[in-house]
Design a protein around this motif. Structure first.
Motif, PDB file in Angstrom:
ATOM      1  N   PRO A  30      24.377  39.262   4.305  1.00 63.75           N
ATOM      2  CA  PRO A  30      23.915  38.180   5.141  1.00 63.75           C
ATOM      3  C   PRO A  30      23.764  36.869   4.371  1.00 63.75           C
ATOM      4  CG  PRO A  30      22.043  39.490   4.487  1.00 63.75           C
ATOM      5  CD  PRO A  30      23.277  40.143   3.901  1.00 63.75           C
ATOM      6  N   LEU A  31      23.611  35.793   5.116  1.00 61.00           N
ATOM      7  CA  LEU A  31      23.367  34.492   4.506  1.00 61.00           C
ATOM      8  C   LEU A  31      22.057  34.481   3.731  1.00 61.00           C
ATOM      9  CD1 LEU A  31      24.528  32.306   7.504  1.00 61.00           C
ATOM     10  CD2 LEU A  31      25.559  32.302   5.233  1.00 61.00           C
ATOM     11  N   ALA A  32      21.165  35.403   4.053  1.00 58.68           N
ATOM     12  CA  ALA A  32      19.882  35.507   3.344  1.00 58.68           C
ATOM     13  C   ALA A  32      20.083  35.752   1.856  1.00 58.68           C
ATOM     14  CB  ALA A  32      19.029  36.617   3.956  1.00 58.68           C
ATOM     15  N   ALA A  33      21.279  36.148   1.446  1.00 52.67           N
ATOM     16  CA  ALA A  33      21.567  36.320   0.020  1.00 52.67           C
ATOM     17  C   ALA A  33      21.443  34.989  -0.729  1.00 52.67           C
ATOM     18  CB  ALA A  33      22.965  36.900  -0.174  1.00 52.67           C
ATOM     19  N   LEU A  34      21.449  33.880   0.010  1.00 55.56           N
ATOM     20  CA  LEU A  34      21.317  32.553  -0.605  1.00 55.56           C
ATOM     21  C   LEU A  34      19.868  32.052  -0.599  1.00 55.56           C
ATOM     22  CD1 LEU A  34      24.491  30.962   1.014  1.00 55.56           C
ATOM     23  CD2 LEU A  34      24.273  31.931  -1.293  1.00 55.56           C
ATOM     24  N   ASN A  35      18.967  32.804   0.029  1.00 57.72           N
ATOM     25  CA  ASN A  35      17.559  32.411   0.058  1.00 57.72           C
ATOM     26  C   ASN A  35      16.996  32.378  -1.357  1.00 57.72           C
ATOM     27  OD1 ASN A  35      17.834  32.385   2.805  1.00 57.72           O
ATOM     28  ND2 ASN A  35      16.393  34.046   3.197  1.00 57.72           N
ATOM     29  N   GLY A  36      16.149  31.394  -1.607  1.00 54.28           N
ATOM     30  CA  GLY A  36      15.533  31.253  -2.921  1.00 54.28           C
ATOM     31  C   GLY A  36      16.307  30.360  -3.869  1.00 54.28           C
ATOM     32  N   LEU A  37      17.551  29.999  -3.505  1.00 52.54           N
ATOM     33  CA  LEU A  37      18.332  29.091  -4.353  1.00 52.54           C
ATOM     34  C   LEU A  37      17.891  27.650  -4.119  1.00 52.54           C
ATOM     35  CD1 LEU A  37      21.964  30.465  -3.914  1.00 52.54           C
ATOM     36  CD2 LEU A  37      20.334  30.965  -5.728  1.00 52.54           C
ATOM     37  N   PRO A  38      18.069  26.777  -5.119  1.00 54.89           N
ATOM     38  CA  PRO A  38      17.739  25.367  -4.910  1.00 54.89           C
ATOM     39  C   PRO A  38      18.577  24.771  -3.781  1.00 54.89           C
ATOM     40  CG  PRO A  38      18.084  25.834  -7.241  1.00 54.89           C
ATOM     41  CD  PRO A  38      18.509  27.058  -6.488  1.00 54.89           C
ATOM     42  N   MET A  39      17.943  23.964  -2.926  1.00 54.43           N
ATOM     43  CA  MET A  39      18.650  23.323  -1.814  1.00 54.43           C
ATOM     44  C   MET A  39      19.467  22.130  -2.279  1.00 54.43           C
ATOM     45  SD  MET A  39      15.791  23.225   1.236  1.00 54.43           S
ATOM     46  CE  MET A  39      16.755  22.151   2.294  1.00 54.43           C
ATOM     47  N   LYS A  40      18.900  21.319  -3.170  1.00 56.79           N
ATOM     48  CA  LYS A  40      19.495  20.052  -3.581  1.00 56.79           C
ATOM     49  C   LYS A  40      20.827  20.275  -4.292  1.00 56.79           C
ATOM     50  CE  LYS A  40      18.605  16.076  -6.532  1.00 56.79           C
ATOM     51  NZ  LYS A  40      19.617  16.346  -7.526  1.00 56.79           N
ATOM     52  N   GLY A  41      21.790  19.431  -3.943  1.00 58.36           N
ATOM     53  CA  GLY A  41      23.082  19.472  -4.595  1.00 58.36           C
ATOM     54  C   GLY A  41      24.210  19.581  -3.586  1.00 58.36           C
ATOM     55  N   THR A  42      25.402  19.839  -4.090  1.00 61.34           N
ATOM     56  CA  THR A  42      26.596  19.876  -3.258  1.00 61.34           C
ATOM     57  C   THR A  42      26.925  21.299  -2.843  1.00 61.34           C
ATOM     58  OG1 THR A  42      27.447  17.882  -4.317  1.00 61.34           O
ATOM     59  CG2 THR A  42      29.041  19.254  -3.150  1.00 61.34           C
ATOM     60  N   TRP A  43      26.984  21.513  -1.524  1.00 51.06           N
ATOM     61  CA  TRP A  43      27.383  22.773  -0.925  1.00 51.06           C
ATOM     62  C   TRP A  43      28.848  22.643  -0.519  1.00 51.06           C
ATOM     63  CZ3 TRP A  43      24.033  26.990   0.164  1.00 51.06           C
ATOM     64  CH2 TRP A  43      22.703  26.780  -0.225  1.00 51.06           C
ATOM     65  N   THR A  44      29.619  23.696  -0.730  1.00 49.67           N
ATOM     66  CA  THR A  44      31.057  23.643  -0.459  1.00 49.67           C
ATOM     67  C   THR A  44      31.462  24.745   0.499  1.00 49.67           C
ATOM     68  OG1 THR A  44      31.439  22.782  -2.697  1.00 49.67           O
ATOM     69  CG2 THR A  44      33.350  23.715  -1.542  1.00 49.67           C
ATOM     70  N   LEU A  45      32.239  24.389   1.512  1.00 55.51           N
ATOM     71  CA  LEU A  45      32.924  25.376   2.338  1.00 55.51           C
ATOM     72  C   LEU A  45      34.356  25.405   1.848  1.00 55.51           C
ATOM     73  CD1 LEU A  45      32.763  27.353   4.773  1.00 55.51           C
ATOM     74  CD2 LEU A  45      33.733  25.490   6.144  1.00 55.51           C
ATOM     75  N   SER A  46      34.759  26.542   1.333  1.00 54.24           N
ATOM     76  CA  SER A  46      36.114  26.731   0.827  1.00 54.24           C
ATOM     77  C   SER A  46      36.878  27.573   1.843  1.00 54.24           C
ATOM     78  CB  SER A  46      36.064  27.438  -0.535  1.00 54.24           C
ATOM     79  OG  SER A  46      37.348  27.537  -1.089  1.00 54.24           O
ATOM     80  N   VAL A  47      38.002  27.053   2.313  1.00 48.75           N
ATOM     81  CA  VAL A  47      38.807  27.729   3.329  1.00 48.75           C
ATOM     82  C   VAL A  47      40.212  27.900   2.780  1.00 48.75           C
ATOM     83  CG1 VAL A  47      39.569  27.696   5.730  1.00 48.75           C
ATOM     84  CG2 VAL A  47      37.485  26.487   5.093  1.00 48.75           C
ATOM     85  N   TRP A  48      40.749  29.119   2.899  1.00 51.94           N
ATOM     86  CA  TRP A  48      42.090  29.363   2.396  1.00 51.94           C
ATOM     87  C   TRP A  48      42.897  30.154   3.412  1.00 51.94           C
ATOM     88  CZ3 TRP A  48      37.753  31.897   1.094  1.00 51.94           C
ATOM     89  CH2 TRP A  48      37.759  33.298   1.136  1.00 51.94           C
ATOM     90  N   ASP A  49      44.212  30.026   3.305  1.00 52.24           N
ATOM     91  CA  ASP A  49      45.167  30.719   4.161  1.00 52.24           C
ATOM     92  C   ASP A  49      45.840  31.773   3.282  1.00 52.24           C
ATOM     93  OD1 ASP A  49      47.605  31.501   5.425  1.00 52.24           O
ATOM     94  OD2 ASP A  49      47.663  29.621   6.547  1.00 52.24           O
ATOM     95  N   ALA A  50      45.609  33.039   3.588  1.00 53.80           N
ATOM     96  CA  ALA A  50      46.084  34.115   2.713  1.00 53.80           C
ATOM     97  C   ALA A  50      47.161  34.993   3.349  1.00 53.80           C
ATOM     98  CB  ALA A  50      44.905  34.981   2.290  1.00 53.80           C
ATOM     99  N   GLU A  51      47.695  34.588   4.477  1.00 55.95           N
ATOM    100  CA  GLU A  51      48.681  35.416   5.173  1.00 55.95           C
ATOM    101  C   GLU A  51      49.752  34.533   5.815  1.00 55.95           C
ATOM    102  OE1 GLU A  51      48.421  38.909   5.503  1.00 55.95           O
ATOM    103  OE2 GLU A  51      46.625  38.894   4.260  1.00 55.95           O
ATOM    104  N   ASP A  52      50.805  35.161   6.299  1.00 52.45           N
ATOM    105  CA  ASP A  52      51.822  34.559   7.176  1.00 52.45           C
ATOM    106  C   ASP A  52      52.174  33.100   6.893  1.00 52.45           C
ATOM    107  OD1 ASP A  52      52.012  36.965   8.516  1.00 52.45           O
ATOM    108  OD2 ASP A  52      50.499  36.388   9.988  1.00 52.45           O
ATOM    109  N   ILE A  53      53.154  32.889   6.053  1.00 54.33           N
ATOM    110  CA  ILE A  53      53.652  31.540   5.797  1.00 54.33           C
ATOM    111  C   ILE A  53      54.225  30.979   7.096  1.00 54.33           C
ATOM    112  CG2 ILE A  53      55.396  30.213   4.527  1.00 54.33           C
ATOM    113  CD1 ILE A  53      55.028  32.245   2.244  1.00 54.33           C
ATOM    114  N   GLY A  54      53.869  29.741   7.397  1.00 52.45           N
ATOM    115  CA  GLY A  54      54.377  29.077   8.588  1.00 52.45           C
ATOM    116  C   GLY A  54      53.356  28.916   9.689  1.00 52.45           C
ATOM    117  N   LYS A  55      52.322  29.744   9.713  1.00 55.09           N
ATOM    118  CA  LYS A  55      51.226  29.566  10.674  1.00 55.09           C
ATOM    119  C   LYS A  55      50.137  28.782   9.952  1.00 55.09           C
ATOM    120  CE  LYS A  55      52.054  33.801  13.270  1.00 55.09           C
ATOM    121  NZ  LYS A  55      51.494  35.103  13.664  1.00 55.09           N
TER     122      LYS A  55
END
Length: 191
Positions: A148-173
């Motif tokens: 769960p996202l609760a795995a991030l509880n207790g970490l410092p809030m301040k700073g840069t959060w990143t959403l990393s999105v990748w395409d790992a299948e089917d070239i062309g879509k």
């Protein structure tokens, strides 16, 4: 009068407890590579100085929305949230969901709704199917999510959060990351 003025002053200087921000990158997610690892698209949200010293009590990833070029484009995508200290958590792995586009999808540990890509789904009392517009948790994502996202509880809030999105299948879509956001509720650090 002094007491009332003092109470008002304290109210004015109360530190914030909830951070909320959304971004709309509207950026292309690089298509899967013919060989080797996929190149991720990284989109960031920065939690500012007024949250210095605060730690995560609850975090939700809000409004994840993609637009795909064809049916099956959403199946190709993987999503990872990376905290300012570098700890990452996979929200969804490639081939876990179906369809062309996603969302807007919010991930929240406090709901009992699972993402269902191939009915029947029976782990949670409620399900969310394509195009996954609504709110679901990560607990029922099996090996695909690390929730769960609760795995991030207790970490410092301040700073840069990143959403990393990748395409790992089917070239062309291909897909575009239209938007996403964060809602973080602070808690006091345990000393």
């Amino acid at each position: 009068m002094t007491m009332a003025g003092s109470a008002e002053a304290k109210k004015k200087h109360k530190t914030p407890t909830v951070f909320q921000q959304s971004v709309s990158p509207n950026a292309a997610i690089p298509d899967d590579a013919a060989s080797g690892p996929s190149t991720p698209l990284n989109s960031t949200i920065t939690v500012g100085k007024k949250f210095k010293g605060k730690v995560v009590g609850d975090v939700n990833v809000t409004g994840i929305q993609t637009t795909g070029s064809a049916d099956g484009a959403a199946d190709d995508l993987g999503f990872r949230l990376i905290a300012p200290n570098g700890r990452g958590l996979i929200l969804l792995g490639p081939t876990f969901i179906q369809g062309a586009s996603i969302g807007p999808l919010t991930s929240d540990d406090d709901v009992f709704t699972e993402i269902c890509y191939s009915p029947p789904c029976s782990f949670a009392p409620q399900t969310l199917g394509p195009p996954y517009a609504g709110t679901a948790n990560l607990l029922f994502n099996g090996a695909s999510g690390q929730g769960p996202l609760a795995a991030l509880n207790g970490l410092p809030m301040k700073g840069t959060w990143t959403l990393s999105v990748w395409d790992a299948e089917d070239i062309g879509k291909t897909s575009v990351l239209n938007g996403w956001g964060l809602q973080i509720t602070a808690r006091r650090p345990v000393t």
